[in-house]
Structures are given as C-alpha cells and as structure tokens.
Design a protein around this motif. Sequence first.
Motif, mmCIF file in Angstrom:
data_model
loop_
_atom_site.group_PDB
_atom_site.id
_atom_site.type_symbol
_atom_site.label_atom_id
_atom_site.label_comp_id
_atom_site.label_asym_id
_atom_site.label_seq_id
_atom_site.Cartn_x
_atom_site.Cartn_y
_atom_site.Cartn_z
ATOM 1 N N ASP A 95 0.859 -1.176 0.000
ATOM 2 C CA ASP A 95 0.000 0.000 0.000
ATOM 3 C C ASP A 95 0.902 1.235 0.000
ATOM 4 O OD1 ASP A 95 -2.211 1.636 0.060
ATOM 5 O OD2 ASP A 95 -2.679 1.296 2.152
ATOM 6 N N ALA A 96 0.365 2.369 -0.394
ATOM 7 C CA ALA A 96 1.125 3.621 -0.406
ATOM 8 C C ALA A 96 0.316 4.695 0.306
ATOM 9 C CB ALA A 96 1.413 4.045 -1.845
ATOM 10 N N SER A 109 -7.994 7.362 -16.165
ATOM 11 C CA SER A 109 -8.374 5.957 -16.084
ATOM 12 C C SER A 109 -9.496 5.779 -15.068
ATOM 13 C CB SER A 109 -7.163 5.113 -15.658
ATOM 14 O OG SER A 109 -7.560 3.810 -15.322
ATOM 15 N N PHE A 110 -10.496 4.966 -15.390
ATOM 16 C CA PHE A 110 -11.595 4.706 -14.453
ATOM 17 C C PHE A 110 -11.076 4.114 -13.159
ATOM 18 C CE2 PHE A 110 -14.729 1.856 -12.582
ATOM 19 C CZ PHE A 110 -15.771 2.741 -12.372
ATOM 20 N N TRP A 111 -10.144 3.173 -13.243
ATOM 21 C CA TRP A 111 -9.624 2.506 -12.035
ATOM 22 C C TRP A 111 -8.907 3.503 -11.135
ATOM 23 C CZ3 TRP A 111 -10.438 -2.108 -9.899
ATOM 24 C CH2 TRP A 111 -9.594 -2.527 -8.895
ATOM 25 N N ASN A 112 -8.181 4.466 -11.712
ATOM 26 C CA ASN A 112 -7.454 5.450 -10.909
ATOM 27 C C ASN A 112 -8.363 6.553 -10.384
ATOM 28 O OD1 ASN A 112 -5.218 4.029 -11.663
ATOM 29 N ND2 ASN A 112 -4.385 5.605 -12.977
ATOM 30 N N GLY A 122 -18.057 0.999 4.814
ATOM 31 C CA GLY A 122 -17.359 2.274 4.901
ATOM 32 C C GLY A 122 -15.900 2.148 4.504
ATOM 33 N N VAL A 123 -15.514 1.011 3.959
ATOM 34 C CA VAL A 123 -14.128 0.749 3.584
ATOM 35 C C VAL A 123 -14.028 0.684 2.069
ATOM 36 C CG1 VAL A 123 -12.284 -0.972 3.704
ATOM 37 C CG2 VAL A 123 -13.642 -0.470 5.721
ATOM 38 N N GLY A 124 -12.970 1.282 1.530
ATOM 39 C CA GLY A 124 -12.752 1.251 0.097
ATOM 40 C C GLY A 124 -11.814 0.133 -0.302
ATOM 41 N N LEU A 125 -12.196 -0.625 -1.316
ATOM 42 C CA LEU A 125 -11.268 -1.598 -1.893
ATOM 43 C C LEU A 125 -10.121 -0.826 -2.542
ATOM 44 C CD1 LEU A 125 -10.453 -4.447 -2.738
ATOM 45 C CD2 LEU A 125 -11.869 -4.153 -4.767
ATOM 46 N N VAL A 126 -10.475 0.215 -3.317
ATOM 47 C CA VAL A 126 -9.497 1.097 -3.948
ATOM 48 C C VAL A 126 -9.947 2.531 -3.701
ATOM 49 C CG1 VAL A 126 -8.467 1.804 -6.135
ATOM 50 C CG2 VAL A 126 -8.964 -0.586 -5.738
ATOM 51 N N GLN A 127 -9.020 3.401 -3.306
ATOM 52 C CA GLN A 127 -9.319 4.816 -3.095
ATOM 53 C C GLN A 127 -9.204 5.571 -4.413
ATOM 54 O OE1 GLN A 127 -10.370 5.814 -0.077
ATOM 55 N NE2 GLN A 127 -10.130 3.684 0.517
ATOM 56 N N LEU A 132 -3.752 0.815 -6.121
ATOM 57 C CA LEU A 132 -3.431 -0.255 -5.178
ATOM 58 C C LEU A 132 -4.620 -0.550 -4.270
ATOM 59 C CD1 LEU A 132 0.061 1.112 -4.146
ATOM 60 C CD2 LEU A 132 -0.386 -0.813 -5.669
ATOM 61 N N PRO A 133 -5.121 -1.775 -4.246
ATOM 62 C CA PRO A 133 -6.181 -2.127 -3.294
ATOM 63 C C PRO A 133 -5.652 -1.981 -1.873
ATOM 64 C CG PRO A 133 -5.902 -3.839 -4.947
ATOM 65 C CD PRO A 133 -4.774 -2.891 -5.113
#
Length: 146
Positions: A95-96, A109-112, A122-127, A132-133
């Motif tokens: 993680d970073a 990018s949609f993912w970014n 309340g938790v994000g898989l990806v922010q 990075l998940p």
Amino acid sequence: MRPALIGDVRPHSIKVGYVGVNGDGHIGRLNLTNSYYYAFGRDDHNPIAGGQCNVSSHMAAVEGSIDKDYFSIPRLVLLGPGHRNPTDGKASGFDAIFDDPNFVGGQFSFWNRNGIRLTQTGVGLVQANSILPSLRSSKIKGRPIL
C-alpha cells in the motif's frame, strides 16, 4: 475516522519504512520507465490478523513504449502482491500513503479516478487516485488495515 466492520477497532501503531528506485530513459527506440519499492517494518496489532505483524512487501512497475510518428503505444506491467493468509503474522500486501499514479491512463483511467467501496462497511477496496487495493476508509483520514 476508522474503517468499520472489518477486523477489530483496537488502536495500534504501524512503523513502516519505504525504500525504492526509479528509472526513466531510452534503450534504442524503446522508451522505458520503471519503479521498484520495498516496504518493511511492523504493526503492533493488526486488526485482521488479531496480533502483531511483520511487514515485508514489494511493488514493481514497468512501462515501455515505442514511438511511431506522433503515436506512442505503451505496454504496462504492475506487480503489487497481496497476501494469501492474512492471519499468519506476516503482512506482505503493498500500500502507499498518497500514490496518485500516472500509470495506465493516469487521472483519466476509471480505475485510478474512482474509488471502489465495499458495501455496508465504509471501507474502500481502492481509493480515488490510486491503483493499489488498500482496504482503507480514506487515504487522508483513515488508518491502513494492512
């Protein structure tokens, strides 16, 4: 702000350091950009493992392209390992803090661009602005679960 409904909520201290190397240049007609990072340290009470964890994780990214007239066709690889057994006392998922990558389309990018949330936690898989998940409530306010 703490993540909800994943692991316990006992306070814990995470002491992790990062070391890395980056490169950007050409090999003949090949444009090459690369990064490698290693994270190491410890978490005195990981909420998912339920105890102390030793952190040892790697992340590598390579982007290569060849220019043709005014076009550049990239080929991309990102390796950020997860962890098979989250309760074994070892944390090897990468993680970073604030990654905001210019990778795989960067901000377009949609993912970014969009965060992907886990329902009812309340938790994000990806922010947002990350590839990075991380299982965090927020990169700004939340604490990492590791």
